[in-house]
Design a protein around this motif. Structure first.
Motif, mmCIF file in Angstrom:
data_model
loop_
_atom_site.group_PDB
_atom_site.id
_atom_site.type_symbol
_atom_site.label_atom_id
_atom_site.label_comp_id
_atom_site.label_asym_id
_atom_site.label_seq_id
_atom_site.Cartn_x
_atom_site.Cartn_y
_atom_site.Cartn_z
ATOM 1 N N ASN A 1 77.157 -2.005 -1.670
ATOM 2 C CA ASN A 1 76.131 -2.502 -2.598
ATOM 3 C C ASN A 1 75.043 -3.296 -1.889
ATOM 4 O OD1 ASN A 1 77.325 -1.198 -4.671
ATOM 5 N ND2 ASN A 1 77.971 -3.011 -5.801
ATOM 6 N N VAL A 2 75.388 -3.944 -0.772
ATOM 7 C CA VAL A 2 74.347 -4.596 0.035
ATOM 8 C C VAL A 2 73.408 -3.524 0.589
ATOM 9 C CG1 VAL A 2 73.880 -5.838 2.179
ATOM 10 C CG2 VAL A 2 75.647 -6.656 0.642
ATOM 11 N N VAL A 3 73.992 -2.422 1.067
ATOM 12 C CA VAL A 3 73.188 -1.352 1.667
ATOM 13 C C VAL A 3 72.204 -0.758 0.655
ATOM 14 C CG1 VAL A 3 73.318 0.963 2.703
ATOM 15 C CG2 VAL A 3 74.925 -0.802 3.408
ATOM 16 N N ILE A 4 72.693 -0.527 -0.576
ATOM 17 C CA ILE A 4 71.808 0.108 -1.563
ATOM 18 C C ILE A 4 71.067 -0.916 -2.434
ATOM 19 C CG2 ILE A 4 73.049 2.302 -1.678
ATOM 20 C CD1 ILE A 4 74.310 1.265 -4.298
ATOM 21 N N SER A 5 71.279 -2.205 -2.147
ATOM 22 C CA SER A 5 70.667 -3.238 -3.002
ATOM 23 C C SER A 5 69.131 -3.188 -3.047
ATOM 24 C CB SER A 5 71.147 -4.631 -2.603
ATOM 25 O OG SER A 5 70.824 -4.878 -1.260
ATOM 26 N N PRO A 6 68.435 -2.818 -1.944
ATOM 27 C CA PRO A 6 66.975 -2.747 -2.079
ATOM 28 C C PRO A 6 66.543 -1.800 -3.199
ATOM 29 C CG PRO A 6 67.592 -2.665 0.226
ATOM 30 C CD PRO A 6 68.858 -2.588 -0.547
ATOM 31 N N ILE A 7 67.223 -0.646 -3.299
ATOM 32 C CA ILE A 7 66.882 0.316 -4.357
ATOM 33 C C ILE A 7 67.228 -0.275 -5.722
ATOM 34 C CG2 ILE A 7 67.333 2.657 -5.239
ATOM 35 C CD1 ILE A 7 68.266 3.332 -2.351
ATOM 36 N N LEU A 8 68.391 -0.900 -5.806
ATOM 37 C CA LEU A 8 68.839 -1.443 -7.095
ATOM 38 C C LEU A 8 67.925 -2.580 -7.566
ATOM 39 C CD1 LEU A 8 72.690 -1.476 -6.411
ATOM 40 C CD2 LEU A 8 71.437 0.135 -7.843
ATOM 41 N N VAL A 9 67.556 -3.460 -6.638
ATOM 42 C CA VAL A 9 66.678 -4.580 -6.998
ATOM 43 C C VAL A 9 65.314 -4.045 -7.448
ATOM 44 C CG1 VAL A 9 65.420 -6.568 -6.060
ATOM 45 C CG2 VAL A 9 67.840 -6.292 -5.567
ATOM 46 N N PHE A 10 64.821 -3.039 -6.715
ATOM 47 C CA PHE A 10 63.538 -2.439 -7.095
ATOM 48 C C PHE A 10 63.641 -1.816 -8.492
ATOM 49 C CE2 PHE A 10 60.960 1.418 -7.458
ATOM 50 C CZ PHE A 10 59.686 0.864 -7.349
ATOM 51 N N ALA A 11 64.733 -1.061 -8.712
ATOM 52 C CA ALA A 11 64.921 -0.388 -10.006
ATOM 53 C C ALA A 11 65.012 -1.412 -11.137
ATOM 54 C CB ALA A 11 66.177 0.471 -9.969
ATOM 55 N N ALA A 12 65.726 -2.514 -10.895
ATOM 56 C CA ALA A 12 65.863 -3.556 -11.919
ATOM 57 C C ALA A 12 64.506 -4.184 -12.226
ATOM 58 C CB ALA A 12 66.853 -4.614 -11.447
ATOM 59 N N ARG A 13 63.746 -4.487 -11.165
ATOM 60 C CA ARG A 13 62.417 -5.086 -11.368
ATOM 61 C C ARG A 13 61.511 -4.132 -12.132
ATOM 62 N NH1 ARG A 13 61.502 -8.023 -5.505
ATOM 63 N NH2 ARG A 13 62.510 -9.949 -6.118
ATOM 64 N N PHE A 14 61.545 -2.856 -11.719
ATOM 65 C CA PHE A 14 60.675 -1.848 -12.326
ATOM 66 C C PHE A 14 60.995 -1.676 -13.809
ATOM 67 C CE2 PHE A 14 59.972 2.664 -13.423
ATOM 68 C CZ PHE A 14 58.595 2.705 -13.258
ATOM 69 N N SER A 15 62.282 -1.607 -14.133
ATOM 70 C CA SER A 15 62.648 -1.319 -15.529
ATOM 71 C C SER A 15 62.433 -2.521 -16.436
ATOM 72 C CB SER A 15 64.091 -0.840 -15.616
ATOM 73 O OG SER A 15 64.940 -1.862 -15.192
ATOM 74 N N LEU A 16 62.469 -3.731 -15.877
ATOM 75 C CA LEU A 16 62.355 -4.932 -16.712
ATOM 76 C C LEU A 16 60.959 -5.545 -16.719
ATOM 77 C CD1 LEU A 16 65.744 -6.492 -15.695
ATOM 78 C CD2 LEU A 16 65.143 -5.775 -17.990
ATOM 79 N N LYS A 17 60.092 -5.045 -15.858
ATOM 80 C CA LYS A 17 58.773 -5.645 -15.695
ATOM 81 C C LYS A 17 57.993 -5.814 -17.006
ATOM 82 C CE LYS A 17 54.976 -5.229 -12.446
ATOM 83 N NZ LYS A 17 54.368 -4.309 -11.497
ATOM 84 N N PRO A 18 57.904 -4.759 -17.857
ATOM 85 C CA PRO A 18 57.083 -4.891 -19.068
ATOM 86 C C PRO A 18 57.666 -5.838 -20.100
ATOM 87 C CG PRO A 18 57.534 -2.598 -18.543
ATOM 88 C CD PRO A 18 58.450 -3.426 -17.743
ATOM 89 N N SER A 19 58.901 -6.295 -19.892
ATOM 90 C CA SER A 19 59.496 -7.165 -20.904
ATOM 91 C C SER A 19 59.068 -8.607 -20.727
ATOM 92 C CB SER A 19 61.012 -7.079 -20.838
ATOM 93 O OG SER A 19 61.459 -7.639 -19.633
ATOM 94 N N GLY A 20 58.116 -8.823 -19.839
ATOM 95 C CA GLY A 20 57.637 -10.178 -19.656
ATOM 96 C C GLY A 20 58.045 -10.756 -18.317
ATOM 97 N N VAL A 21 58.802 -9.969 -17.521
ATOM 98 C CA VAL A 21 59.211 -10.461 -16.219
ATOM 99 C C VAL A 21 58.132 -10.058 -15.216
ATOM 100 C CG1 VAL A 21 61.017 -10.398 -14.490
ATOM 101 C CG2 VAL A 21 61.586 -10.076 -16.875
ATOM 102 N N ASP A 22 57.327 -10.987 -14.778
ATOM 103 C CA ASP A 22 56.267 -10.624 -13.848
ATOM 104 C C ASP A 22 56.790 -10.661 -12.415
ATOM 105 O OD1 ASP A 22 54.469 -13.799 -13.895
ATOM 106 O OD2 ASP A 22 56.350 -13.209 -12.944
ATOM 107 N N SER A 23 55.891 -10.535 -11.462
ATOM 108 C CA SER A 23 56.344 -10.413 -10.088
ATOM 109 C C SER A 23 57.093 -11.660 -9.603
ATOM 110 C CB SER A 23 55.152 -10.138 -9.176
ATOM 111 O OG SER A 23 54.235 -11.211 -9.300
ATOM 112 N N ARG A 24 56.808 -12.801 -10.207
ATOM 113 C CA ARG A 24 57.535 -14.008 -9.786
ATOM 114 C C ARG A 24 58.667 -14.358 -10.759
ATOM 115 N NH1 ARG A 24 55.751 -17.552 -6.365
ATOM 116 N NH2 ARG A 24 56.317 -19.310 -7.663
#
Lengths: 173, 276
Positions: free
Chosen positions: A145-168
């Protein structure tokens, strides 16, 4: 429009991850231990978006995952909910600000999730947690999960972004 | 000051209670709340998505491979390599076909569970999760498969059906911690209880009295007792170790499944319904 996209992206992401876990990726194994990308996604969501969203995504992912398992319905939902919430607790330490640390946190929380699974199965009389298999499973799942975490973190950010979670991720709870 | 009932904590509490309620309904709700039909419905909905995703990801690999296939010299070289690889493939495919044929012949000539109607099936995927030891077969309700039916491989019991979709089913392996079966051994047909212990763990044989006629290498067969969950006489495991701890009320017996799951490709689902 953004909120509509959120309601499309999130279920799509969840279904994709669950399907990947139960087809291609899940078929891979190291010493008989399989990667748990659902756990990874739940941890990443908690770290990225906070406790509440982590717990919610964990619950939904768990309900989907339980549909593919013969374990009691609700078991994965319970564990993923708690893991998502605990991962969200880490945001107090502002882990998401450092990419490397957030990737390592995904691995560490995945290990905690495996221990929680073993513990709950022991309480329900399904599994005996005192075996070397627990150590192997914690190590392998955390590492993968550490190895694939960059993809997972990106996917989580991407899918949740419009819900009010901005880049910070200012709206983290 | 720390706020005890802040929103995330209330959300967590609600979700944990919902999960705990689902687990309780599983254990205490009887057949009305077994969620079998819910699971089957979700699987049926997701199966086409799963096939689509599988077929969507495979061309990506092909594109990457194809991107490097440029240049006339390389093409000629590649053609020669392909010819050699083709010949190798034919040889390997013939070997694989022979292996598959051997497995099917073994299934046709099984000496146990004679007289029970059965459905042949192909194993399509092995355990995708660390939580359960199972494999999936390509037959489901449409082929008459139902929950609890017994699955045999060429050499013995491979497991039992624990989830049925319209075109696929999930088989719980003998080594899963949820698996238990009554077994017989020895000339007198002594009875014991076999339990799975999980991944990479030997099977545990319980209720073996000290001094019982059991030895290493002995094959254990299903007893046919335990509410007739399994038909009698199906080989299930081979004894691998026996120890007799001082003062213990039973022998400590370990066993290994007779079925080699690593090489399992075809199975037979016995149309046997447990009586209980």
């Amino acid at each position: 429009m953004n909120s509509r996209l959120f309601f499309i992206r999130l279920p799509l992401l969840l279904i994709t991850v669950v399907v990947l876990q139960h087809s291609g990726v899940g078929g891979l194994s190291i010493s008989g231990v399989h990667p748990d990308i659902i756990m990874g996604l739940v941890c990443a969501t908690g770290i990225v978006a906070g406790r509440e969203k982590g717990a919610l995504i964990g619950f939904l992912a768990g309900i989907l995952a339980d549909s593919f398992l013969v374990t009691p319905y609700g078991l994965s939902a319970l564990i993923y909910t708690v893991v998502g919430y605990l991962s969200g607790e880490l945001e107090r330490f502002e882990l998401a600000d450092s990419r490397i640390v957030s990737f390592l946190a995904v691995g560490a929380m995945s290990g905690v999730g495996v221990v929680l699974f073993y513990g709950t199965e022991f309480v329900l009389g399904i599994h005996n947690p005192l075996s070397h298999q627990l150590l192997a499973e914690v190590s392998v799942v955390s590492l993968l999960n550490v190895v694939i975490s960059p993809i997972l973190v990106f996917a989580a950010r991407f899918s949740l972004k419009p819900s009010g979670v901005d880049s910070r991720f200012e709206s983290r709870r | 000051m720390v706020k005890l009932f802040e929103r995330p904590r209330i959300t967590l509490l609600i979700l944990v209670l919902a999960s705990a309620s689902l687990i309780t309904l599983n254990y205490r709700g009887g057949s009305r709340f077994s969620f079998v039909s819910v699971k089957a419905a979700v699987r049926d909905v997701i199966t086409p998505v799963r096939s689509t995703l599988d077929s969507a990801f495979s061309p990506v690999g092909n594109v990457i491979t194809g991107a490097f296939d440029y240049g006339s010299l390389k093409t000629e070289n590649q053609k020669l390599k392909n010819q050699i690889n083709g010949a190798e493939m034919v040889k390997l495919a013939a070997g694989d076909a022979q292996r598959q044929l051997n497995q099917l012949l073994r299934l046709d000539n099984i000496q146990f569970a004679q007289g029970i109607a059965s459905v042949p099936a192909q194993v399509i995927s092995m355990t995708p999760s660390n939580l359960q030891l199972s494999f999936e077969i390509d037959k489901g309700q449409s082929a008459g498969i139902q929950l609890g039916m017994v699955v045999v491989g060429g050499s013995g019991l491979a497991g039992r059906i624990v989830a049925v979709g319209s075109t696929t089913s999930t088989v719980l392996m003998v080594s899963d911690p949820n698996f238990a079966a009554g077994v017989r051994f020895g000339p007198g047909g002594n009875i014991a209880l076999l339990n799975g212990q999980g991944l990479n763990q030997p099977l545990k044989v319980n209720l073996v009295d000290p001094g019982s006629p059991i030895r290493v290498g002995q094959v254990l067969v299903t007893s046919g007792l335990q509410g007739e969950v399994f038909p009698p006489g199906i080989p299930i495991a081979r004894v691998t170790s026996i120890t007799n701890p001082l003062g213990a009320l039973q022998e400590s017996v370990k066993a290994a499944p007779v079925v080699d799951y690593g090489g399992l490709q075809y199975v037979r689902v016995l149309k046997w319904r447990p009586l209980s």
